[in-house]
Design a protein around this motif. Structure first.
Motif, PDB file in Angstrom:
ATOM      1  N   TYR A  75       0.879  -1.313  -0.025  1.00 53.82           N
ATOM      2  CA  TYR A  75       0.001   0.007  -0.009  1.00 53.82           C
ATOM      3  C   TYR A  75       1.048   1.246  -0.107  1.00 53.82           C
ATOM      4  O   TYR A  75       0.613   2.278  -0.710  1.00 53.82           O
ATOM      5  CB  TYR A  75      -1.124  -0.243   1.157  1.00 53.82           C
ATOM      6  CG  TYR A  75      -2.247  -0.825   0.935  1.00 53.82           C
ATOM      7  CD1 TYR A  75      -3.501  -0.109   0.536  1.00 53.82           C
ATOM      8  CD2 TYR A  75      -2.228  -2.174   0.850  1.00 53.82           C
ATOM      9  CE1 TYR A  75      -4.303  -0.947   0.214  1.00 53.82           C
ATOM     10  CE2 TYR A  75      -3.451  -3.062   0.830  1.00 53.82           C
ATOM     11  CZ  TYR A  75      -4.360  -2.310   0.330  1.00 53.82           C
ATOM     12  OH  TYR A  75      -5.629  -3.074   0.278  1.00 53.82           O
ATOM     13  N   LYS A  76       2.059   1.175   0.741  1.00 51.33           N
ATOM     14  CA  LYS A  76       3.032   2.296   0.848  1.00 51.33           C
ATOM     15  C   LYS A  76       3.507   2.672  -0.542  1.00 51.33           C
ATOM     16  O   LYS A  76       3.704   3.746  -1.103  1.00 51.33           O
ATOM     17  CB  LYS A  76       3.982   2.237   1.877  1.00 51.33           C
ATOM     18  CG  LYS A  76       3.335   2.700   3.224  1.00 51.33           C
ATOM     19  CD  LYS A  76       4.493   2.426   4.260  1.00 51.33           C
ATOM     20  CE  LYS A  76       4.028   3.011   5.604  1.00 51.33           C
ATOM     21  NZ  LYS A  76       4.925   2.160   6.758  1.00 51.33           N
ATOM     22  N   ALA A  77       4.037   1.549  -1.381  1.00 50.34           N
ATOM     23  CA  ALA A  77       4.457   1.640  -2.534  1.00 50.34           C
ATOM     24  C   ALA A  77       3.654   2.150  -3.644  1.00 50.34           C
ATOM     25  O   ALA A  77       4.055   2.775  -4.360  1.00 50.34           O
ATOM     26  CB  ALA A  77       5.057   0.270  -3.122  1.00 50.34           C
ATOM     27  N   GLU A  78       2.295   2.000  -3.264  1.00 50.14           N
ATOM     28  CA  GLU A  78       1.253   2.552  -4.435  1.00 50.14           C
ATOM     29  C   GLU A  78       0.839   4.165  -3.702  1.00 50.14           C
ATOM     30  O   GLU A  78       0.114   4.381  -4.374  1.00 50.14           O
ATOM     31  CB  GLU A  78       0.109   1.663  -4.389  1.00 50.14           C
ATOM     32  CG  GLU A  78       0.488   0.344  -5.022  1.00 50.14           C
ATOM     33  CD  GLU A  78      -0.542  -0.711  -5.156  1.00 50.14           C
ATOM     34  OE1 GLU A  78      -1.699  -0.342  -4.937  1.00 50.14           O
ATOM     35  OE2 GLU A  78      -0.085  -1.819  -5.353  1.00 50.14           O
ATOM     36  N   GLY A  79       1.442   4.277  -2.536  1.00 53.25           N
ATOM     37  CA  GLY A  79       1.194   5.713  -2.176  1.00 53.25           C
ATOM     38  C   GLY A  79      -0.243   5.798  -1.521  1.00 53.25           C
ATOM     39  O   GLY A  79      -0.832   6.796  -1.228  1.00 53.25           O
ATOM     40  N   LEU A  80      -0.633   4.544  -1.246  1.00 51.08           N
ATOM     41  CA  LEU A  80      -2.109   4.358  -0.440  1.00 51.08           C
ATOM     42  C   LEU A  80      -1.980   4.439   0.949  1.00 51.08           C
ATOM     43  O   LEU A  80      -3.034   4.156   1.697  1.00 51.08           O
ATOM     44  CB  LEU A  80      -2.689   3.256  -1.002  1.00 51.08           C
ATOM     45  CG  LEU A  80      -3.037   3.388  -2.575  1.00 51.08           C
ATOM     46  CD1 LEU A  80      -3.534   1.791  -3.196  1.00 51.08           C
ATOM     47  CD2 LEU A  80      -4.151   4.346  -2.680  1.00 51.08           C
ATOM     48  N   ALA A  81      -0.737   4.243   1.827  1.00 44.71           N
ATOM     49  CA  ALA A  81      -0.713   4.248   3.010  1.00 44.71           C
ATOM     50  C   ALA A  81       0.546   5.281   3.665  1.00 44.71           C
ATOM     51  O   ALA A  81       1.476   5.668   2.675  1.00 44.71           O
ATOM     52  CB  ALA A  81      -0.294   3.007   3.593  1.00 44.71           C
TER      53      ALA A  81
END
Ligand SMILES: [Fe+2]
Ligand SMILES: [Fe+2]
Length: 180
Positions: free
Chosen positions: A174-180
């Motif tokens: 999620y972090k890699a996708e900018g969602l977290a």
């Protein structure tokens, strides 16, 4: 803090033990361990409650992987609760009743929006982190006092480390996708 329930008599036969955690002279250590195991038992029970809710509530395609992982974890956490309970009994303690339960997992309450999977992932990581920290304390206390409890908790600790690692992986994505 005294024992909440009157412990079962440790030596009601004429074959009293001289060694180990079940011996008469280990009474204080045994009481301390029963208290720790009782806390661990409640942590597992609350985790089961939280994971059930969080395996049903989430909406969305992305939620499915989380739901499936939580469904697997629920069975494992239930197994942990049972093992803690059984060890409490073996140490002459009494598994508490539901009126003794106090909830603590504020971070695993349902999010405001049921597509907020990151909230669930972070909550699971926090629960697993708390379990890992506390089980390490039990392992340390049991060292040289009660190797059977220590062995059991090491086994359970490995499960919690696995759960935590899995959800850390989800969070990374999620972090890699900018969602977290
Ligand atoms: Fe567990
Ligand atoms: Fe776990």
């Amino acid at each position: 803090m005294g024992a909440r329930y009157r412990p079962v008599m440790a030596t009601d036969t004429n074959t009293s033990l001289r060694h180990g955690i079940l011996s008469e002279e280990s009474g204080e250590d045994r009481e301390q361990l029963v208290q720790m195991l009782t806390k661990a038992y409640w942590m597992e029970i609350e985790t089961v409650m939280s994971y059930i809710a969080n395996s049903i509530n989430p909406d969305g395609v992305r939620a499915q992987e989380i739901i499936e992982s939580l469904e697997t974890d629920i069975q494992e956490e239930l197994g942990h609760a049972r093992r803690f309970g059984e060890r409490i009994k073996e140490l002459y303690g009494v598994v508490p009743g539901s009126l003794d339960f106090h909830a603590e997992q504020s971070y695993l309450q349902p999010p405001d929006d049921q597509v907020d999977i990151v909230h669930v992932i972070k909550g699971v990581i926090e629960a697993e982190t708390g379990a890992i920290e506390f089980y390490n304390q039990i392992i340390e206390f049991a060292d040289g006092r009660d190797l059977v409890t220590q062995d059991m908790v090491i086994d359970i600790l490995r499960d919690e480390e696995g759960h935590r690692r899995l959800f850390e992986g989800f969070l990374r994505e999620y972090k890699a996708e900018g969602l977290a």
